[in-house]
Write a protein that holds these residues in place. Structure first.
Motif, PDB file in Angstrom:
ATOM      1  N   ILE A   1      94.071   2.457   6.233  1.00 13.16           N
ATOM      2  CA  ILE A   1      93.126   3.273   5.470  1.00 13.16           C
ATOM      3  C   ILE A   1      93.853   3.990   4.333  1.00 13.16           C
ATOM      4  CG2 ILE A   1      91.333   5.030   5.573  1.00 13.16           C
ATOM      5  CD1 ILE A   1      90.802   2.433   7.169  1.00 13.16           C
ATOM      6  N   GLN A   2      93.825   3.343   3.188  1.00 15.57           N
ATOM      7  CA  GLN A   2      94.409   3.847   1.952  1.00 15.57           C
ATOM      8  C   GLN A   2      93.336   3.744   0.863  1.00 15.57           C
ATOM      9  OE1 GLN A   2      97.420   5.063   2.059  1.00 15.57           O
ATOM     10  NE2 GLN A   2      98.406   4.089   3.826  1.00 15.57           N
ATOM     11  N   PRO A   3      93.475   4.480  -0.244  1.00 16.29           N
ATOM     12  CA  PRO A   3      92.429   4.488  -1.268  1.00 16.29           C
ATOM     13  C   PRO A   3      92.032   3.107  -1.781  1.00 16.29           C
ATOM     14  CG  PRO A   3      93.936   6.294  -1.653  1.00 16.29           C
ATOM     15  CD  PRO A   3      94.518   5.487  -0.531  1.00 16.29           C
ATOM     16  N   GLU A   4      92.991   2.249  -2.057  1.00 20.41           N
ATOM     17  CA  GLU A   4      92.674   0.936  -2.610  1.00 20.41           C
ATOM     18  C   GLU A   4      91.872   0.103  -1.611  1.00 20.41           C
ATOM     19  OE1 GLU A   4      94.921  -2.943  -4.614  1.00 20.41           O
ATOM     20  OE2 GLU A   4      96.090  -1.183  -4.018  1.00 20.41           O
ATOM     21  N   PHE A   5      92.250   0.181  -0.323  1.00 20.15           N
ATOM     22  CA  PHE A   5      91.541  -0.587   0.694  1.00 20.15           C
ATOM     23  C   PHE A   5      90.127  -0.068   0.884  1.00 20.15           C
ATOM     24  CE2 PHE A   5      90.328  -1.270   5.168  1.00 20.15           C
ATOM     25  CZ  PHE A   5      90.303  -2.653   5.162  1.00 20.15           C
ATOM     26  N   VAL A   6      89.961   1.237   0.943  1.00 25.06           N
ATOM     27  CA  VAL A   6      88.625   1.821   1.127  1.00 25.06           C
ATOM     28  C   VAL A   6      87.731   1.494  -0.061  1.00 25.06           C
ATOM     29  CG1 VAL A   6      87.364   4.019   1.274  1.00 25.06           C
ATOM     30  CG2 VAL A   6      89.356   3.617   2.724  1.00 25.06           C
TER      31      VAL A   6
ATOM     32  N   GLN B   1      93.653  11.957   7.299  1.00 20.75           N
ATOM     33  CA  GLN B   1      93.925  11.069   6.167  1.00 20.75           C
ATOM     34  C   GLN B   1      92.702  10.203   5.857  1.00 20.75           C
ATOM     35  OE1 GLN B   1      97.513   8.642   6.415  1.00 20.75           O
ATOM     36  NE2 GLN B   1      96.532   7.005   5.252  1.00 20.75           N
ATOM     37  N   MET B   2      92.085   9.660   6.905  1.00 22.26           N
ATOM     38  CA  MET B   2      90.882   8.852   6.720  1.00 22.26           C
ATOM     39  C   MET B   2      89.796   9.646   5.995  1.00 22.26           C
ATOM     40  SD  MET B   2      90.460   7.007  10.421  1.00 22.26           S
ATOM     41  CE  MET B   2      91.437   5.589  10.926  1.00 22.26           C
ATOM     42  N   ARG B   3      89.581  10.862   6.441  1.00 23.54           N
ATOM     43  CA  ARG B   3      88.536  11.700   5.841  1.00 23.54           C
ATOM     44  C   ARG B   3      88.859  11.995   4.380  1.00 23.54           C
ATOM     45  NH1 ARG B   3      88.222  17.312   8.565  1.00 23.54           N
ATOM     46  NH2 ARG B   3      90.198  17.399   7.445  1.00 23.54           N
ATOM     47  N   GLU B   4      90.102  12.314   4.109  1.00 27.16           N
ATOM     48  CA  GLU B   4      90.512  12.625   2.731  1.00 27.16           C
ATOM     49  C   GLU B   4      90.339  11.412   1.816  1.00 27.16           C
ATOM     50  OE1 GLU B   4      94.564  13.936   0.287  1.00 27.16           O
ATOM     51  OE2 GLU B   4      94.458  14.206   2.459  1.00 27.16           O
ATOM     52  N   VAL B   5      90.764  10.250   2.303  1.00 24.87           N
ATOM     53  CA  VAL B   5      90.665   9.033   1.502  1.00 24.87           C
ATOM     54  C   VAL B   5      89.207   8.670   1.241  1.00 24.87           C
ATOM     55  CG1 VAL B   5      91.061   6.538   1.530  1.00 24.87           C
ATOM     56  CG2 VAL B   5      92.908   8.097   2.162  1.00 24.87           C
ATOM     57  N   CYS B   6      88.390   8.696   2.280  1.00 26.48           N
ATOM     58  CA  CYS B   6      86.983   8.304   2.132  1.00 26.48           C
ATOM     59  C   CYS B   6      86.200   9.328   1.310  1.00 26.48           C
ATOM     60  CB  CYS B   6      86.351   8.089   3.491  1.00 26.48           C
ATOM     61  SG  CYS B   6      87.015   6.678   4.397  1.00 26.48           S
ATOM     62  N   ASP B   7      86.516  10.616   1.482  1.00 25.18           N
ATOM     63  CA  ASP B   7      85.850  11.638   0.675  1.00 25.18           C
ATOM     64  C   ASP B   7      86.164  11.457  -0.803  1.00 25.18           C
ATOM     65  OD1 ASP B   7      84.690  12.774   2.888  1.00 25.18           O
ATOM     66  OD2 ASP B   7      86.010  14.535   2.962  1.00 25.18           O
TER      67      ASP B   7
ATOM     68  N   GLU C   1      86.476   8.598  -2.332  1.00 27.02           N
ATOM     69  CA  GLU C   1      85.909   7.354  -2.870  1.00 27.02           C
ATOM     70  C   GLU C   1      84.494   7.625  -3.399  1.00 27.02           C
ATOM     71  OE1 GLU C   1      84.672   4.308  -4.360  1.00 27.02           O
ATOM     72  OE2 GLU C   1      86.769   4.233  -3.720  1.00 27.02           O
ATOM     73  N   PRO C   2      84.281   7.473  -4.716  1.00 32.63           N
ATOM     74  CA  PRO C   2      82.981   7.803  -5.298  1.00 32.63           C
ATOM     75  C   PRO C   2      81.816   6.999  -4.746  1.00 32.63           C
ATOM     76  CG  PRO C   2      84.657   7.558  -7.016  1.00 32.63           C
ATOM     77  CD  PRO C   2      85.272   7.081  -5.737  1.00 32.63           C
ATOM     78  N   LEU C   3      82.067   5.792  -4.240  1.00 35.83           N
ATOM     79  CA  LEU C   3      80.986   4.953  -3.732  1.00 35.83           C
ATOM     80  C   LEU C   3      80.505   5.378  -2.343  1.00 35.83           C
ATOM     81  CD1 LEU C   3      82.160   1.356  -4.793  1.00 35.83           C
ATOM     82  CD2 LEU C   3      80.315   2.726  -5.807  1.00 35.83           C
ATOM     83  N   LEU C   4      81.214   6.308  -1.708  1.00 39.22           N
ATOM     84  CA  LEU C   4      80.900   6.677  -0.332  1.00 39.22           C
ATOM     85  C   LEU C   4      80.446   8.128  -0.213  1.00 39.22           C
ATOM     86  CD1 LEU C   4      83.867   4.982   1.560  1.00 39.22           C
ATOM     87  CD2 LEU C   4      81.522   4.114   1.314  1.00 39.22           C
ATOM     88  N   ARG C   5      79.546   8.353   0.746  1.00 40.36           N
ATOM     89  CA  ARG C   5      79.055   9.699   1.055  1.00 40.36           C
ATOM     90  C   ARG C   5      79.210   9.943   2.549  1.00 40.36           C
ATOM     91  NH1 ARG C   5      74.568  11.971   3.307  1.00 40.36           N
ATOM     92  NH2 ARG C   5      73.635   9.915   3.693  1.00 40.36           N
ATOM     93  N   ASN C   6      79.849  11.057   2.909  1.00 38.88           N
ATOM     94  CA  ASN C   6      80.019  11.406   4.310  1.00 38.88           C
ATOM     95  C   ASN C   6      78.665  11.808   4.893  1.00 38.88           C
ATOM     96  OD1 ASN C   6      80.667  12.455   6.829  1.00 38.88           O
ATOM     97  ND2 ASN C   6      82.495  13.513   6.124  1.00 38.88           N
ATOM     98  N   VAL C   7      78.179  10.987   5.822  1.00 36.15           N
ATOM     99  CA  VAL C   7      76.862  11.234   6.408  1.00 36.15           C
ATOM    100  C   VAL C   7      76.831  12.567   7.153  1.00 36.15           C
ATOM    101  CG1 VAL C   7      75.151  10.341   8.047  1.00 36.15           C
ATOM    102  CG2 VAL C   7      76.443   8.754   6.599  1.00 36.15           C
TER     103      VAL C   7
END
Length: 213
Positions: free
Chosen positions: A130-135, A160-166, A168-174
């Motif tokens: 789980i890194q920015p490029e992969f997400v 780290q997962m939460r930070e990376v996914c947060d 990513e502009p295409l994703l929204r934390n439900v």
């Protein structure tokens, strides 16, 4: 591999499995399953305990699992055989190659990554999946409204997962409004021996759920 796992490869792989390195072009999921249905991709299915149970419970989805370990895929095929699962297909190889070269953009309904290798030593953190490029890559393959579901029992990896996914502009934390942004542990996700052992050792499992914007 065990004798049973080797048998599973001989008897079931030709019908159920494909090797990523041998794929050409975009994977035609509908043709592979012989039907059109929502597509779930599980990355890193391990020994298949969770995967087989979830595929059994979700007969109306086309469930794809990708794993690099032969023994894990063999064991998953044995579990699927025992449960009578017929909506499961397997891929052997690198998930990055699969997503980059063989999965069409906005074609997946759900991506699940449960308990990826935590690489606990700090000097190995760069090896974590789980890194920015992969997400960013995963998010691009999800349909709008699709779900990325992550779980880990390593606290620093969860953060780290939460930070990376947060990020990513295409994703929204439900569950952004929940304490810490963590998703409640879903009742439908089986408790594996691995997770039970982590709990005994004092590690708390965390789930994260993101929606594709």
């Amino acid at each position: 591999m065990t004798v049973g796992q080797e048998r599973a490869w001989r008897e079931h792989w030709p019908a159920l499995g494909k090797t990523v390195s041998e794929l050409e072009g975009t994977l035609d999921v509908d043709a592979w399953f012989g039907r059109k249905a929502p597509v779930v991709l599980e990355i890193g299915s391990g020994m298949g305990e969770t995967t087989s149970e979830l595929a059994k419970r979700e007969p109306d989805v086309n469930y794809i699992a990708i794993e690099v370990y032969d023994a894990g895929l063999g064991q998953l095929m044995l579990r699927a055989e025992k449960l009578g699962v017929d909506n499961l297909r397997l891929l052997h190889g690198d998930a990055v190659v699969l997503l980059t070269e063989h999965i069409a953009p906005e074609s997946l309904d759900v991506v699940r990554i449960f308990y990826p290798d935590p690489w606990p030593k700090k000097r190995h953190h760069k090896r974590r999946l789980i890194q920015p490029e992969f997400v960013r890559l995963v998010a691009s393959r999800l349909r709008v409204g699709g779900t990325l579901h992550l779980a880990t029992d390593w606290e620093d990896y969860a953060e780290q997962m939460r930070e990376v996914c947060d990020g990513e502009p295409l994703l929204r934390n439900v569950y952004a409004d929940e304490p810490g942004g963590w998703a409640p542990r879903p009742d439908w996700r089986p408790v594996t021996k691995f997770e039970s052992r982590a709990e005994r050792e004092g590690r708390v499992s965390r789930d994260l759920m993101y929606e594709r914007r």
